[in-house]
Design an enzyme around this catalytic site. Structure first.
Site, PDB file in Angstrom:
ATOM      1  N   SER A   1       0.654  -1.135  -0.066  1.00 34.61           N
ATOM      2  CA  SER A   1      -0.003   0.080   0.101  1.00 34.61           C
ATOM      3  C   SER A   1       0.816   1.276  -0.133  1.00 34.61           C
ATOM      4  CB  SER A   1      -0.815  -0.120   1.215  1.00 34.61           C
ATOM      5  OG  SER A   1      -0.091   0.218   2.333  1.00 34.61           O
ATOM      6  N   LYS A   2       0.208   2.284  -0.273  1.00 38.52           N
ATOM      7  CA  LYS A   2       0.950   3.691   0.032  1.00 38.52           C
ATOM      8  C   LYS A   2       1.635   3.999   1.261  1.00 38.52           C
ATOM      9  CE  LYS A   2       0.577   8.507  -1.173  1.00 38.52           C
ATOM     10  NZ  LYS A   2       1.319   8.937   0.082  1.00 38.52           N
ATOM     11  N   ARG A   3       0.925   3.255   2.181  1.00 37.45           N
ATOM     12  CA  ARG A   3       1.227   3.615   3.345  1.00 37.45           C
ATOM     13  C   ARG A   3       2.638   2.694   3.685  1.00 37.45           C
ATOM     14  NH1 ARG A   3      -1.879   1.713   7.768  1.00 37.45           N
ATOM     15  NH2 ARG A   3      -3.811   1.718   6.239  1.00 37.45           N
TER      16      ARG A   3
ATOM     17  N   ASP B   1       5.403   4.759   2.141  1.00 35.16           N
ATOM     18  CA  ASP B   1       5.728   6.019   2.942  1.00 35.16           C
ATOM     19  C   ASP B   1       6.619   5.521   4.118  1.00 35.16           C
ATOM     20  OD1 ASP B   1       4.217   7.395   1.188  1.00 35.16           O
ATOM     21  OD2 ASP B   1       2.694   7.825   2.343  1.00 35.16           O
TER      22      ASP B   1
END
Ligand code: GLU
Length: 505
Positions: A260-262, A265
């Site tokens: 995921s983008k999380r 990051d």
């Protein structure tokens, strides 16, 4: 004649997984002398994001996998934006209504909520609007034609639903997963046309794949659950279904769970190919491109995320991939997004980039920072630093000392290596190089050797101090090469300044 499509919805930045889907479609098309199409699936008005379509195009162009047919390079099967094809979908929905394979449904949100509650309480095997309960709902199957006309004339909102039969089995033949069988009793009467007159993804997707003569549907695994419905829709229209290949999920680097983008990051790597600014929050997400990944890296890395060549080879150009790519070699298992591998590939492609190309980048960055930089100097810097760099900007970042006198000196090196003995050698060395006529790396080395021999010491005992004086650092590229770039005057000046700053303390 192979025709494949990448069919993203313009709902935000294109996730890197989408780029992989596009790449596999592109490779398969090229391998088979086929056509690669970009179709924009923009029928969800609420999720439409301005700029997302252009971003998709820019991303594909950057990777070198531009489509043959697209909204911007129209072929004979256009329009290539679903929002420009609305009449077609209406027409085809009508066909299914006429055949009795679809029906109008007038249920209000409250009625649907009520239905859900009842199904839940009854612990029904199928908790959705389906063959098991459609005859209890407010639709054109349960209402008289007069009532249906009245509802429509009165402007009651309605949708069109597909009528999935009970007690049948639908088979999907997937190139990656093999045969998948689904009982129709577990399926629901999906909406084909929404109350706003727009088609849902399912209807538009099938109509377009048929009209655009798509032969193979290559897409992410998240669409596998929709495939039985799609097969059923093809059958309902009396069309031949394309072949399906559902690509494995991209997993977190640790291997468990979807990437995921999380995660990206958290682990400090991008999730979008190019910089993307979220138009609602204004949040800027750095892209792979801006982070310093080369398009060759992206293509090579993504190609191996879910596909393998059947041998140990890991370096592939786009051109090579178009010759060997096969859907049969796509794996079922999810692919770990191993960013270290991407970094390793980037180092490889960075080193394969011509020196003059990298030098231009260094020159540009130097000039932006306010320094003069001749192209020869930039080339020498590249040669010294490229082996120690992962990204193009590392060369500039790690080579700033070529432009500025150190403002600080690595403390540990200063403490351990800045000895009286070294200082004596540096002083002698500095005076000896004054007369150097050809200030090349080799000449600096000879003089340094001469100075150490004269003072009865060795190179290893003075080089760390010399490096510290010139760069402020404890480690770095070839010291003689550094002096060649700096030149005699700058080398002398830095030695003098270092002696002044480090010795008087
Ligand atoms: N519009 C869908 C998406 O956003 C396309 C899925 C498909 O390829 O069928 O991924």
């Amino acid at each position: 004649m192979v025709r494949v499509r990448f069919a993203p919805s313009p709902t935000g930045g294109l996730h890197i997984g989408g780029v992989r889907t596009a790449l596999y479609n592109y490779l398969f098309a090229r391998k088979n002398n086929g056509t690669f199409i970009l179709r924009i699936e923009d029928t969800d008005q609420n999720r439409y994001v301005e700029g997302a379509e252009q971003y998709i195009m820019d991303s594909l162009n950057w990777c070198g996998i531009a489509p043959d047919e697209s909204p911007q390079t129209a072929g004979e099967f256009g329009p290539y934006r679903q929002s420009e094809r609305l009449d077609l979908y209406k027409q085809y929905a009508q066909q299914l209504l006429d055949k009795g394979l679809a029906y109008y449904a007038f249920d209000t949100p409250e009625e649907l909520e009520e239905m859900r509650k009842e199904l839940q309480e009854a612990k029904a095997a199928n908790q959705q609007y389906s063959s098991s309960n459609r005859m209890k709902m407010r639709n054109s199957l349960t209402q008289s034609p007069v009532e249906v006309d009245k509802l429509m004339a009165g402007g009651s909102p309605y949708v069109i639903r597909i009528k999935i039969p009970a007690d049948e089995t639908i088979e999907v033949n997937d190139i990656v997963r093999g045969k998948v069988s689904v009982q129709t009793n577990t399926m629901d009467d999906k909406i084909l046309m929404k109350s706003d007159g727009y088609p849902t993804y399912h209807l538009a997707n099938i109509v377009d794949d048929h009209l655009m003569k798509i032969t193979h549907v290559i897409r992410g695994e998240e669409w596998l659950p929709s495939a039985p419905l799609h097969v059923f829709l093809y059958k309902s229209f009396g069309w031949e279904a394309p072949q399906f290949a559902h690509l494995p999920l991209l997993l977190k680097p640790e291997g468990n769970g979807k990437l995921s983008k999380r995660d990206a990051d958290r682990l400090g790597f991008p999730i979008f190919p190019l910089n993307w600014t979220d138009p609602t929050t204004g949040e800027l997400s750095e892209g792979f491109k801006e982070k310093g990944y080369l398009p060759e890296t992206m293509v090579n890395f993504l190609a191996l995320l879910g596909w393998n060549p059947g041998n140990e080879k890991e370096i592939f150009s786009l051109e090579e991939l178009t010759q060997i790519f096969e859907l049969e070699r796509i794996s079922k298992a999810g692919a770990k997004f191993d960013i270290q591998k991407a970094n390793w590939l980037n180092e490889h492609y960075l080193r394969s980039t011509p020196v003059n190309v990298l030098a231009k980048d260094v020159k540009l960055r130097a000039e932006e920072a306010g320094f003069d930089c001749a192209i020869q100097k930039a080339e020498s810097i590249v040669t010294l630093l490229v082996e120690r760099s992962t990204f193009i900007q590392d060369i500039w970042n790690n080579g700033q000392f070529f432009f500025v006198i150190p403002s600080a000196y690595d403390e540990k090196t200063a403490r351990k290596k800045w000895t009286d003995e070294a200082v004596e050698v540096l002083k002698l060395f500095s005076s000896l190089i004054t007369e150097l006529s050809v200030p090349k790396a080799e000449a600096f080395k000879q003089i340094l050797e001469k100075a150490t021999t004269e003072l009865g010491t060795g190179l290893g005992r003075v080089m760390p101090a010399l490096r510290l004086a010139l760069t402020g650092q404890g480690g770095g590229p070839d010291l003689m090469g550094i002096m060649e770039v700096l030149g005699v005057d700058e080398t002398k000046k830095r030695i003098e300044i270092a002696i002044d700053r480090l010795t008087t303390k």
